[in-house]
Design a protein around this motif. Structure first.
Motif, PDB file in Angstrom:
ATOM      1  N   TRP A  36      47.143  11.426 -48.473  1.00 24.63           N
ATOM      2  CA  TRP A  36      47.617  12.722 -47.992  1.00 24.63           C
ATOM      3  C   TRP A  36      46.559  13.347 -47.108  1.00 24.63           C
ATOM      4  O   TRP A  36      45.379  13.355 -47.445  1.00 24.63           O
ATOM      5  CB  TRP A  36      47.885  13.662 -49.169  1.00 24.63           C
ATOM      6  CG  TRP A  36      48.981  13.207 -50.070  1.00 24.63           C
ATOM      7  CD1 TRP A  36      48.863  12.409 -51.164  1.00 24.63           C
ATOM      8  CD2 TRP A  36      50.359  13.516 -49.949  1.00 24.63           C
ATOM      9  NE1 TRP A  36      50.075  12.209 -51.736  1.00 24.63           N
ATOM     10  CE2 TRP A  36      51.024  12.891 -51.006  1.00 24.63           C
ATOM     11  CE3 TRP A  36      51.101  14.284 -49.046  1.00 24.63           C
ATOM     12  CZ2 TRP A  36      52.397  12.991 -51.195  1.00 24.63           C
ATOM     13  CZ3 TRP A  36      52.462  14.388 -49.241  1.00 24.63           C
ATOM     14  CH2 TRP A  36      53.098  13.739 -50.297  1.00 24.63           C
ATOM     15  N   ASN A  38      44.553  16.331 -45.863  1.00 25.05           N
ATOM     16  CA  ASN A  38      44.199  17.595 -46.514  1.00 25.05           C
ATOM     17  C   ASN A  38      43.308  18.489 -45.657  1.00 25.05           C
ATOM     18  O   ASN A  38      42.581  19.328 -46.184  1.00 25.05           O
ATOM     19  CB  ASN A  38      43.516  17.323 -47.857  1.00 25.05           C
ATOM     20  CG  ASN A  38      44.459  16.731 -48.876  1.00 25.05           C
ATOM     21  OD1 ASN A  38      45.659  16.936 -48.813  1.00 25.05           O
ATOM     22  ND2 ASN A  38      43.933  15.992 -49.828  1.00 25.05           N
ATOM     23  N   SER A  87      44.369  11.435 -52.695  1.00 22.52           N
ATOM     24  CA  SER A  87      45.505  10.730 -53.292  1.00 22.52           C
ATOM     25  C   SER A  87      46.593  11.711 -53.745  1.00 22.52           C
ATOM     26  O   SER A  87      47.670  11.282 -54.135  1.00 22.52           O
ATOM     27  CB  SER A  87      45.041   9.865 -54.471  1.00 22.52           C
ATOM     28  OG  SER A  87      44.415  10.674 -55.433  1.00 22.52           O
ATOM     29  N   GLU A  88      46.299  13.002 -53.685  1.00 20.93           N
ATOM     30  CA  GLU A  88      47.279  14.042 -54.029  1.00 20.93           C
ATOM     31  C   GLU A  88      47.313  15.065 -52.902  1.00 20.93           C
ATOM     32  O   GLU A  88      46.277  15.355 -52.295  1.00 20.93           O
ATOM     33  CB  GLU A  88      46.879  14.749 -55.328  1.00 20.93           C
ATOM     34  CG  GLU A  88      46.882  13.865 -56.551  1.00 20.93           C
ATOM     35  CD  GLU A  88      48.281  13.485 -56.980  1.00 20.93           C
ATOM     36  OE1 GLU A  88      49.215  14.274 -56.755  1.00 20.93           O
ATOM     37  OE2 GLU A  88      48.445  12.358 -57.516  1.00 20.93           O
TER      38      GLU A  88
END
Length: 93
Positions: A36, A38, A87-88
């Motif tokens: 992702w 960010n 990863s989020e």
């Protein structure tokens, strides 16, 4: 005046692949997990109307393309001013 149906809710899908960085935070490896973007910037919209959240800014380097029968994949080799991937997804206000 008649109003059409509501547009569908957006679907958020991460990138996938592997990323290795060497920087102020040392060596970081993201391998075979969702990626992702960010970076704390306003999301971008490409000409096809797809919204994406960047994770790398100021990249300079090479894209080495692999022309396999299954897909068009490749490698990027270079440097970037800022890398912010995870990863989020981050929770935008």
């Amino acid at each position: 005046m008649e109003v059409g149906p509501n547009p569908p809710d957006p679907v958020y899908t991460p990138a996938s692949g592997s990323v290795t960085t060497f920087g102020l935070m040392g060596k970081r490896v993201f391998q075979n997990q969702p990626l992702w973007g960010n970076l704390p910037v306003i999301p971008h919209v490409n000409p096809f109307g797809i919204i994406y959240y960047p994770g790398i800014a100021g990249f300079t380097g090479f894209h080495i393309l692999s022309l396999s029968q299954e897909n068009l994949s490749g490698y990027f080799l270079g440097s970037a001013l800022t890398v912010a991937i995870g990863s989020e997804p981050i929770d935008w206000p």
